[in-house]
Scaffold this motif. Structure first.
Motif: not given
Length: 139
Positions: A67-71, A84-85, A93-95
């Motif tokens: 998800p960090d790559a998607i962000a 959104a990123g 949200v990241r957690a």
């Protein structure tokens, strides 16, 4: 490196469907490529990393996974996608994004567009989820 690169699993129909969505709908300057047709050494990536999660390698060499790559991909896109990123990078949200990402990765062969070829290799599943199928600690 002149441009950022978003790397996904080209053997997975679900992942390929998501990559095609990115190419059609998300105005990013990043290259969106399957790891199977990419010079992983030039990007500083390993097959194991690419089997476990999508990868981002920024033009500056910064790396992120899952998800960090998607962000990072979304941050490199149009205004709505950048918002959104930013939301995906928000700590609470990241957690929550990592457990959801791991669930999707573990079940991608069952999701729309998924096929048996989408199932993670046994070695990758055990690295991520342990021999009993439960998530290992850490991100």
């Amino acid at each position: 490196m002149e441009t950022s690169t978003f790397v996904y699993d080209g053997d997975c129909a679900f992942c390929t469907t998501c990559a095609e969505f990115i190419e059609r709908r998300i105005p990013t300057t990043a290259r969106v490529v399957p790891w199977q047709f990419t010079d992983l050494d030039a990007l500083g990536l390993t097959v194991a990393e690419c089997e476990e999660a999508v990868q981002w390698v920024g033009a500056d060499g910064a790396r992120a996974a899952g998800p960090d790559a998607i962000a990072k991909l979304l941050a490199d896109s149009g205004l709505v996608w950048r918002i959104a990123g930013a939301g995906l990078r928000f700590p609470p949200v990241r957690a929550g994004a990592w457990p959801v990402y791991r669930w999707v990765a573990r079940n991608r062969h069952r999701l729309p567009g998924g096929t048996a070829a989408c199932a993670l290799p046994q070695e990758a599943r055990e690295r991520l989820y342990g021999p009993a199928g439960r998530p290992t600690t850490g991100a």
